[in-house]
Motif scaffolding. Sequence first.
Motif, PDB file in Angstrom:
ATOM      1  N   HIS A 155       0.860  -1.179   0.000  1.00  0.00           N
ATOM      2  CA  HIS A 155       0.000   0.000   0.000  1.00  0.00           C
ATOM      3  C   HIS A 155       0.899   1.233   0.000  1.00  0.00           C
ATOM      4  CE1 HIS A 155      -3.295   2.367   2.396  1.00  0.00           C
ATOM      5  NE2 HIS A 155      -3.238   2.750   1.143  1.00  0.00           N
ATOM      6  N   VAL A 156       0.802   2.037  -1.047  1.00  0.00           N
ATOM      7  CA  VAL A 156       1.687   3.183  -1.239  1.00  0.00           C
ATOM      8  C   VAL A 156       0.862   4.467  -1.244  1.00  0.00           C
ATOM      9  CG1 VAL A 156       3.361   4.274  -2.809  1.00  0.00           C
ATOM     10  CG2 VAL A 156       3.235   1.765  -2.641  1.00  0.00           C
ATOM     11  N   ASP A 157       1.394   5.497  -0.623  1.00  0.00           N
ATOM     12  CA  ASP A 157       0.799   6.833  -0.697  1.00  0.00           C
ATOM     13  C   ASP A 157       1.805   7.708  -1.432  1.00  0.00           C
ATOM     14  OD1 ASP A 157      -0.047   9.456  -0.290  1.00  0.00           O
ATOM     15  OD2 ASP A 157      -0.969   8.960   1.622  1.00  0.00           O
ATOM     16  N   ALA A 158       1.502   8.019  -2.686  1.00  0.00           N
ATOM     17  CA  ALA A 158       2.437   8.782  -3.520  1.00  0.00           C
ATOM     18  C   ALA A 158       2.273  10.287  -3.357  1.00  0.00           C
ATOM     19  CB  ALA A 158       2.258   8.385  -4.985  1.00  0.00           C
ATOM     20  N   GLU A 170      -2.194   5.075  -3.682  1.00  0.00           N
ATOM     21  CA  GLU A 170      -3.018   6.265  -3.533  1.00  0.00           C
ATOM     22  C   GLU A 170      -2.266   7.440  -4.146  1.00  0.00           C
ATOM     23  OE1 GLU A 170      -4.540   7.093   0.366  1.00  0.00           O
ATOM     24  OE2 GLU A 170      -4.638   4.970   0.901  1.00  0.00           O
ATOM     25  N   TRP A 171      -2.980   8.333  -4.781  1.00  0.00           N
ATOM     26  CA  TRP A 171      -2.389   9.506  -5.432  1.00  0.00           C
ATOM     27  C   TRP A 171      -1.428   9.079  -6.535  1.00  0.00           C
ATOM     28  CZ3 TRP A 171      -4.661  13.898  -3.895  1.00  0.00           C
ATOM     29  CH2 TRP A 171      -5.198  13.965  -2.611  1.00  0.00           C
ATOM     30  N   GLY A 172      -1.664   7.940  -7.154  1.00  0.00           N
ATOM     31  CA  GLY A 172      -0.720   7.403  -8.141  1.00  0.00           C
ATOM     32  C   GLY A 172      -0.981   7.809  -9.571  1.00  0.00           C
ATOM     33  N   LEU A 173      -2.106   8.465  -9.835  1.00  0.00           N
ATOM     34  CA  LEU A 173      -2.437   8.844 -11.204  1.00  0.00           C
ATOM     35  C   LEU A 173      -1.384   9.806 -11.744  1.00  0.00           C
ATOM     36  CD1 LEU A 173      -4.692   8.230 -13.225  1.00  0.00           C
ATOM     37  CD2 LEU A 173      -5.774  10.358 -12.526  1.00  0.00           C
ATOM     38  N   GLY A 174      -0.847   9.482 -12.909  1.00  0.00           N
ATOM     39  CA  GLY A 174       0.173  10.321 -13.530  1.00  0.00           C
ATOM     40  C   GLY A 174       1.592  10.011 -13.093  1.00  0.00           C
ATOM     41  N   VAL A 175       1.760   9.091 -12.143  1.00  0.00           N
ATOM     42  CA  VAL A 175       3.103   8.747 -11.666  1.00  0.00           C
ATOM     43  C   VAL A 175       3.423   7.255 -11.728  1.00  0.00           C
ATOM     44  CG1 VAL A 175       4.246  10.393 -10.109  1.00  0.00           C
ATOM     45  CG2 VAL A 175       2.136   9.340  -9.410  1.00  0.00           C
ATOM     46  N   ALA A 176       2.432   6.414 -11.641  1.00  0.00           N
ATOM     47  CA  ALA A 176       2.721   4.985 -11.459  1.00  0.00           C
ATOM     48  C   ALA A 176       2.315   4.101 -12.632  1.00  0.00           C
ATOM     49  CB  ALA A 176       2.022   4.496 -10.194  1.00  0.00           C
ATOM     50  N   GLU A 177       1.677   4.650 -13.624  1.00  0.00           N
ATOM     51  CA  GLU A 177       1.173   3.837 -14.730  1.00  0.00           C
ATOM     52  C   GLU A 177       2.260   3.034 -15.438  1.00  0.00           C
ATOM     53  OE1 GLU A 177      -1.603   7.340 -14.275  1.00  0.00           O
ATOM     54  OE2 GLU A 177       0.553   7.043 -14.298  1.00  0.00           O
ATOM     55  N   HIS A 178       3.475   3.541 -15.425  1.00  0.00           N
ATOM     56  CA  HIS A 178       4.576   2.886 -16.145  1.00  0.00           C
ATOM     57  C   HIS A 178       5.034   1.579 -15.490  1.00  0.00           C
ATOM     58  CE1 HIS A 178       6.819   4.838 -12.933  1.00  0.00           C
ATOM     59  NE2 HIS A 178       7.825   4.036 -13.224  1.00  0.00           N
ATOM     60  N   LEU A 179       4.538   1.268 -14.313  1.00  0.00           N
ATOM     61  CA  LEU A 179       5.008   0.084 -13.588  1.00  0.00           C
ATOM     62  C   LEU A 179       4.517  -1.231 -14.183  1.00  0.00           C
ATOM     63  CD1 LEU A 179       4.589   1.363  -9.919  1.00  0.00           C
ATOM     64  CD2 LEU A 179       6.744   1.039 -11.179  1.00  0.00           C
ATOM     65  N   THR A 180       3.396  -1.215 -14.897  1.00  0.00           N
ATOM     66  CA  THR A 180       2.829  -2.431 -15.468  1.00  0.00           C
ATOM     67  C   THR A 180       2.240  -2.146 -16.843  1.00  0.00           C
ATOM     68  OG1 THR A 180       0.670  -2.031 -14.460  1.00  0.00           O
ATOM     69  CG2 THR A 180       2.196  -3.410 -13.208  1.00  0.00           C
ATOM     70  N   ASP A 181       1.892  -3.225 -17.539  1.00  0.00           N
ATOM     71  CA  ASP A 181       1.271  -3.086 -18.852  1.00  0.00           C
ATOM     72  C   ASP A 181      -0.179  -2.632 -18.762  1.00  0.00           C
ATOM     73  OD1 ASP A 181       3.582  -3.909 -20.098  1.00  0.00           O
ATOM     74  OD2 ASP A 181       2.976  -6.011 -20.167  1.00  0.00           O
ATOM     75  N   ARG A 182      -0.802  -2.890 -17.613  1.00  0.00           N
ATOM     76  CA  ARG A 182      -2.178  -2.449 -17.388  1.00  0.00           C
ATOM     77  C   ARG A 182      -2.374  -2.263 -15.889  1.00  0.00           C
ATOM     78  NH1 ARG A 182      -6.697  -6.597 -16.558  1.00  0.00           N
ATOM     79  NH2 ARG A 182      -5.601  -8.117 -15.326  1.00  0.00           N
ATOM     80  N   HIS A 183      -3.354  -1.463 -15.546  1.00  0.00           N
ATOM     81  CA  HIS A 183      -3.650  -1.238 -14.131  1.00  0.00           C
ATOM     82  C   HIS A 183      -5.145  -1.000 -13.960  1.00  0.00           C
ATOM     83  CE1 HIS A 183      -3.125   2.841 -15.739  1.00  0.00           C
ATOM     84  NE2 HIS A 183      -4.013   3.209 -14.823  1.00  0.00           N
ATOM     85  N   LEU A 184      -5.602  -1.209 -12.743  1.00  0.00           N
ATOM     86  CA  LEU A 184      -6.986  -0.892 -12.399  1.00  0.00           C
ATOM     87  C   LEU A 184      -6.991   0.532 -11.853  1.00  0.00           C
ATOM     88  CD1 LEU A 184      -9.938  -1.805 -12.050  1.00  0.00           C
ATOM     89  CD2 LEU A 184      -9.313  -2.592  -9.751  1.00  0.00           C
ATOM     90  N   ARG A 185      -7.682   1.423 -12.562  1.00  0.00           N
ATOM     91  CA  ARG A 185      -7.776   2.812 -12.119  1.00  0.00           C
ATOM     92  C   ARG A 185      -9.123   3.002 -11.436  1.00  0.00           C
ATOM     93  NH1 ARG A 185      -7.355   6.653 -16.764  1.00  0.00           N
ATOM     94  NH2 ARG A 185      -9.485   5.971 -17.122  1.00  0.00           N
ATOM     95  N   VAL A 186      -9.069   3.477 -10.197  1.00  0.00           N
ATOM     96  CA  VAL A 186     -10.284   3.736  -9.434  1.00  0.00           C
ATOM     97  C   VAL A 186     -10.294   5.217  -9.072  1.00  0.00           C
ATOM     98  CG1 VAL A 186     -11.657   3.147  -7.412  1.00  0.00           C
ATOM     99  CG2 VAL A 186     -10.174   1.400  -8.460  1.00  0.00           C
TER     100      VAL A 186
END
Length: 148
Positions: free
Chosen positions: A81-84, A111-127
């Motif tokens: 669980h990360v708080d960016a 948390e607060w990962g939009l715009g910073v963490a997307e590059h970590l995987t090929d796909r992600h669940l955005r909530v």
Amino acid sequence: MADERTLPTVADTEELGRELAADLTAGDLVILDGPLGAGKTALTRGIAAGLGVQGRVSSPTFIIARQHRAGTHPGAVALVHVDAYRLGGDLDELDALDLDTDLEDAVVVIEWGLGVAEHLTDRHLRVRLHRAADSDVRTATWEWVAAV
């Protein structure tokens, strides 16, 4: 197409997290977006319960990341669980957390990962969570998003 649900109570937010966890496996990334008080940590508590992790889940604001071991029952999955928020969009600091290694063995919720963490995987669940003004009612929208 995104799914959407109105969440009148914190318990409803946690229940949505449990439901989302049913479709998560080690290696999945969940990015939570929403203002302060929108329910990001409550949703993460629900995801953790659904994954069967050990220990209490609270906001990792001051330590940036918390690791929760998988429980002892079959099918339990670990959670990171990360708080960016405090990273301020600093990709080097995010990379220093070595989350891609964690992704091999755990579900990572940021948390607060939009715009910073997307590059970590090929796909992600955005909530995305939104809290109505002067109310505890929240709205959640979620969808799986492929990396660009």
